[in-house]
Scaffold this active site. Structure first.
Site, mmCIF file in Angstrom:
data_model
loop_
_atom_site.group_PDB
_atom_site.id
_atom_site.type_symbol
_atom_site.label_atom_id
_atom_site.label_comp_id
_atom_site.label_asym_id
_atom_site.label_seq_id
_atom_site.Cartn_x
_atom_site.Cartn_y
_atom_site.Cartn_z
ATOM 1 N N GLU A 240 -14.544 -125.838 -51.906
ATOM 2 C CA GLU A 240 -14.804 -125.632 -50.479
ATOM 3 C C GLU A 240 -16.003 -124.701 -50.378
ATOM 4 O O GLU A 240 -16.073 -123.686 -51.069
ATOM 5 C CB GLU A 240 -13.598 -125.013 -49.770
ATOM 6 C CG GLU A 240 -12.367 -125.904 -49.749
ATOM 7 C CD GLU A 240 -11.151 -125.236 -49.104
ATOM 8 O OE1 GLU A 240 -11.355 -124.239 -48.355
ATOM 9 O OE2 GLU A 240 -10.026 -125.669 -49.367
ATOM 10 N N GLU B 207 -4.543 -123.445 -53.189
ATOM 11 C CA GLU B 207 -4.137 -122.090 -52.796
ATOM 12 C C GLU B 207 -2.642 -121.835 -53.031
ATOM 13 O O GLU B 207 -1.899 -121.500 -52.115
ATOM 14 C CB GLU B 207 -4.527 -121.845 -51.336
ATOM 15 C CG GLU B 207 -6.033 -121.809 -51.176
ATOM 16 C CD GLU B 207 -6.510 -121.678 -49.747
ATOM 17 O OE1 GLU B 207 -7.562 -121.050 -49.544
ATOM 18 O OE2 GLU B 207 -5.858 -122.224 -48.834
#
Length: 998
Positions: free
Chosen positions: A507, A439
């Site tokens: 994820e 991220e």
């Protein structure tokens, strides 16, 4: 971004360190072969750990640091003490702060505000035999930036919290006592690169240690392997940097010497016939010793755990040792409810052992390199590792998440973090993928990281998660397309794509609270070669252990310490509690990752198909036991001879006895796969898999009824009294339900049953909550319009209730007709017809449709015939099996850190709730139902912030549901699939109630 040339080192991204040594493999000098082969750094006479109780001064601002904090002979008499390793927030200094995306300070890189500083001091002595050796000081983990002094002289400075910092202190060490001082910044420019979803802790949180090295020491070792296409032969190349006269010796997994080779021009090679291959299923490691000599004297022996295995990406797939594999993974943070980042070794091993027991094959070190010993344990027990750079800039999304990633001024900092990870961890066979971080957007800095790493290690694939890019095309700096929390439709589309790079859900199946949906992903993943699997977010809840004033334990989350900003309960998102107690959905993940599959080919002939889903090993290490049960009783047990079934292969077997029961209702085949012998991660008889096949469906609940019995009915203005051969019922005409039901003075029902659609929200009901709140489902209640006695015979009475389910200020949600048929034998049949109004029809789904009643609190024993033993919901039933189960009401409420709806058991045909002695209540449904039996109400669950807020009442709350909405993972992922929703329509369902004697 233009960087000032007048910045302090601690907020200048161009300065990653001062005087720190170049990164290298983790190398501990041993004295001889025996201690090196035995392993364990504490055995080395050239190693000294400096962990312990250090003097500590907490300065709540930079200006509050004592001027002599680093000076020789500083006065520390007024200082506190703190254990090293630890984080200072867990010892009462400052407060813990949990943030997910947002930075805990203003976004103005590289600047950070005035902040707390931790001042540490300790002393040490070095043995006389260390004279004439180089002395190195290593910090394995410090957050954030820190400066080190020895005997009042500055040693150096470093950033990068989760990778080691090594310093040469040879010229500063004295005979006798040495004074070591460390000052740690809470924040630095490095904090902009460490914005992971976690508690923000600070301090020296990993080991601090000394090593005594020869003058010309082995500075680094790099091991690579090249295997023949048929794996019959392999070459291991060992590159040694430094040392005098170095010889390397390779030992096989059994400890036998394979060969010894001198290092010539820094290189030695081993040709190995029939090498043992390392894999997660058969983790056979080799040991490499590097013996450094000076004038025939051994000055050090270095040890590395190595292995033979291949990793490659081709044909849209991930291949290990020539086998196309799926990543059956979890994401794991370094986190402990008492110690924060400072996770003890035994807890690391507990995590790995549990992962193995729950069929995990891969762990991602989210979002930074773990303690080096974690990788040793993965090598030993057998876990693939995605090793991730300590890099996340998620908080930059306040402007542009890619700002730092695309700024060359930060490139040195980006590269420094990745390179230090690579050098330390490169020789671990368990690491099959490198990750460039999480991220952080995308830019030139990740391209530079990728190109450097590919040049150093072309064998391992490289992963990069790009938060802002969720398209179908991977970027340059990754060998796979990686996305988070896709819906099933997206995964199917990716499976059909002709993009060369494989697709991974880095994820998925966000494990916050009570969730579901993982099995549906794996039904799709196994159908498409391009889908190489996924890693559940995440392993454990990040709660901090706390106690109420009266000593009751609970786990705190964001905001519980009064900090700002914070992200609340979002850290409570694991498959286990913070103390590693499994949540119910951990079993569902174990089922999705199960290495054995079983299918019913034909019941009439007793033909089944068994598939070995393992990738590398046959089934010779397990027993496969099949149990045929009918009508709730086991009738036949057989053991299957499938030991030689190769990985990935299937076999059809005939169970002749199965055909005898092919048409017998309520017949099931249960297959139990257990380890034959103890392994490093499980005891003998550990259950690897449990597969249940339905051979012939149950025909209803199997509750026989003889409703004949004498009955009497007395009706007055507000009540109807009904007396049967088994008890007396009082029916409240105002409320429209049973107000009491007793036998010989013992109550069976305190209140209800009443029609109900409300459940306490789960974390993952987020997607529907706005609609549910708009419809005011939490405030809904039944409003009775009329109660009439429709029919009275000598043996039964039918009471009709016309009512509506209403919410304040809205038109009725449902119009209800409920008929209570009370028989003389005591049976009560409750038939409900529910017709939705416009408000209910506007909802995409209802939480549930069913009845709620309250039983006496002494009704603690529960037995049911249905799915169990754990709680299960429509989209989390893969791990549930149909059987007769029993438990206590107090045990049917899982210990979620944040209370929410829980305890549902679906596929149930009957359930009894009773006290230890006397009469209890039997409920049944021929069409199967869901039930919950809890010591608290739905409204209590909804109102509670922590488990300690739940005070069991004086009743047992029993819900019987015709339909229940699935869970999904919408708090950070998709909502439940449409097939798991409960859209408003006309509902008709009937439940039976009967007194039963315990």
């Amino acid at each position: 971004m233009e960087i000032s040339h007048h910045l302090a080192d601690w907020q200048d991204p161009a300065v990653t360190h001062r005087n720190r040594l170049a990164p290298r493999s983790l190398l501990i000098p041993f004295e001889d072969d025996a201690t090196a082969l035995a392993g364990g750094r504490e055995r080395s006479p050239w190693y000294q750990v400096l962990n312990g109780v250090w003097d500590f001064y907490y300065a709540d601002s930079m200006g509050a640091v004592p001027v002599d904090a680093h000076a020789l002979n500083a006065d520390t008499s007024q200082w506190d003490t703190i254990p090293v390793p630890s984080v200072w927030q867990m010892h009462g200094y400052g407060i813990p702060q949990y943030c997910n995306v947002q930075y805990p300070f203003p976004v103005d890189p590289p600047f950070v505000p005035d902040h707390a500083m931790g001042c540490y001091r300790t002393t040490f002595r070095v043995p006389p035999r260390w004279d004439d050796r180089r002395l190195h000081l290593t910090f394995d983990g410090v957050c954030s930036a820190f400066t080190v002094w020895l005997n009042g002289e500055e040693v150096g400075f470093s950033k990068g919290s989760h990778v080691p910092a090594e310093f040469d202190i040879t010229d500063l060490v004295r005979d006798g006592e040495n004074q070591l001082a460390v000052i740690v910044h809470q924040y630095s420019d490095a904090s902009y690169l460490e914005d992971q979803d976690m508690w923000r802790h600070n301090g020296i949180f990993r080991d601090v240690w000394l090593a005594a090295l020869p003058c010309n020491y082995v500075r680094d070792i790099t091991v690579t392997t090249d295997l023949a296409e048929d794996f019959a032969r392999a070459t291991m190349t060992v590159v040694v940097d430094g040392g005098d006269d170095v010889e390397v010796t390779l030992y096989d997994p059994d400890g036998a010497e394979v060969a010894a080779q001198p290092v010539t021009d820094g290189v030695a090679t081993f040709d190995v016939d029939a090498p043992f291959l390392w894999s997660n299923e058969d983790p056979r490691c080799y040991t490499l010793l590097a013996r450094n000599r000076t004038s025939d004297e051994i000055t050090e022996v270095q040890r590395q755990t190595v292995g033979f295995r291949t990793v490659e990406i081709r044909d849209q797939q991930l291949w290990v040792n020539g086998v196309s594999i799926k990543i059956q993974g979890v994401n794991r943070h370094d986190d402990h409810p008492d110690f924060g980042f400072a996770v003890p070794l035994d807890v690391m091993e507990t995590d790995i052992v549990l992962m193995k027991q729950y069929n995990v094959n891969t762990v991602r070190t989210s979002h930074y390199p773990n303690d080096s010993r974690f990788y040793d344990l993965c090598n030993l027990h057998g876990l693939f590792v995605i090793d991730e750079t300590d890099l996340e800039t998620h908080g930059m999304s306040a402007t542009n998440i890619s700002d730092l990633s695309n700024d060359p001024a930060w490139q040195a900092a980006y590269l420094d973090r990745m390179q230090r990870m690579y050098y330390r961890d490169k020789n671990h066979p368990s690491i099959i993928i490198w990750s460039l971080g999480n991220e952080s957007g995308y830019g030139c800095n990740q391209d530079a990281m990728y190109d450097w790493l590919k040049a150093q290690d072309p064998a391992r694939p490289i992963h990069l998660e790009i938060e802002h890019k969720r398209g179908d095309t991977p970027v340059h700096a990754t060998d796979m397309l990686s996305t988070m929390y896709p819906d099933l439709e997206t995964v199917i589309r990716q499976g059909h794509s002709d993009e060369a790079k494989p697709y991974i859900m880095i994820e998925y199946a966000h494990a916050m609270g009570n969730n579901g949906g993982i099995a549906d992903y794996w039904d799709v993943i196994r159908q498409h070669k391009r889908l190489i699997g996924g890693l559940v977010w995440e392993w454990s809840d990040h709660g901090i252990r706390q106690f109420t004033d009266d000593g009751r334990e609970y786990f705190a989350y964001g905001g519980d310490f009064g900090e700002f900003p914070h992200d609340g309960t979002f850290c409570i998102d694991g498959l286990t509690n913070p103390d590693r107690a499994p949540h119910p959905h951990l079993s569902e993940m174990k089922k999705a990752y199960e290495p054995i599959a079983l299918e019913l080919v034909e019941a009439a002939s007793g033909t089944i198909r068994l598939t070995n889903r393992r990738y590398f090993t046959d089934l010779s290490d397990v027993t496969v036991r099949c149990v045929i049960s009918s009508g709730g009783e086991p009738v036949i047990t057989e053991w299957l001879d499938v030991a030689d079934l190769p990985p990935g292969e299937s076999i059809e077997l005939i169970l002749e006895d199965l055909s005898l029961y092919a048409e017998e209702p309520d017949t099931w085949l249960d297959c139990y796969v257990e380890l034959q012998e103890e392994t490093s991660w499980a005891a003998a008889h550990h259950e690897v898999a449990h597969i249940q096949l339905c051979i012939c469906e149950p025909q209803g609940a199997g509750i026989t009824s003889n409703p004949v019995g004498v009955i009497s009915v007395d009706e007055c203005q507000h009540e109807i009294a009904v007396r049967t051969e088994r008890g007396e019922l009082m029916f409240d005409k105002v409320v429209g339900t049973i107000s009491s039901w007793s036998i010989n003075g013992q109550p069976l029902i305190v209140n209800g049953p009443l029609f109900d659609v409300y459940r306490a929200p789960t974390d993952n009901d987020k997607w529907a909550l706005e609609q549910w709140d708009w419809a005011r489902l939490a405030q809904s209640s039944v409003q009775t319009r009329s109660v009439t006695v429709e029919l009275v015979t000598a043996e039964s009475v039918v009471i009709r209730v016309d009512a509506v389910l209403v919410s304040p200020s809205l038109p009725p949600l449902f119009t209800l007709i409920t008929r209570y048929t009370i028989h003389g034998n005591g049976d009560v049949m409750v038939e409900t017809i529910a017709t939705p109004g416009c408000t209910a029809r506007d909802l995409e789904t209802l939480p549930r449709i069913g009845l709620t009643m309250e039983l006496p609190g002494s009704f603690e024993q529960v037995m049911w015939r249905g799915l169990g033993p754990d709680e299960n919901y429509p989209d989390r039933q893969a791990a549930a099996t149909y059987n007769t189960w029993g438990d206590e009401v107090s045990s049917l409420i899982p210990n979620y850190v944040v209370p929410q709806d829980c305890g549902n058991r679906g596929g149930t045909h009957w359930v009894t709730v009773s006290p230890e002695h006397g009469f209890g209540l039997l409920a049944w449904c021929d069409d199967a139902m869901s039930f919950k039996a809890l010591p608290v109400t739905a409204h209590q669950l909804a109102a509670a912030a922590h488990t300690t807020d739940l005070e069991p009442g004086s009743t047992t709350v029993l819900t019987l549901d015709h339909k229940v909405c699935g869970l999904g993972s919408s708090v950070c992922g998709p909502r439940p699939l449409d097939k798991y929703l409960v859209p408003a329509e006309e509902f008709r369902f009937t439940f039976g109630l009967r007194p039963v004697q315990v």
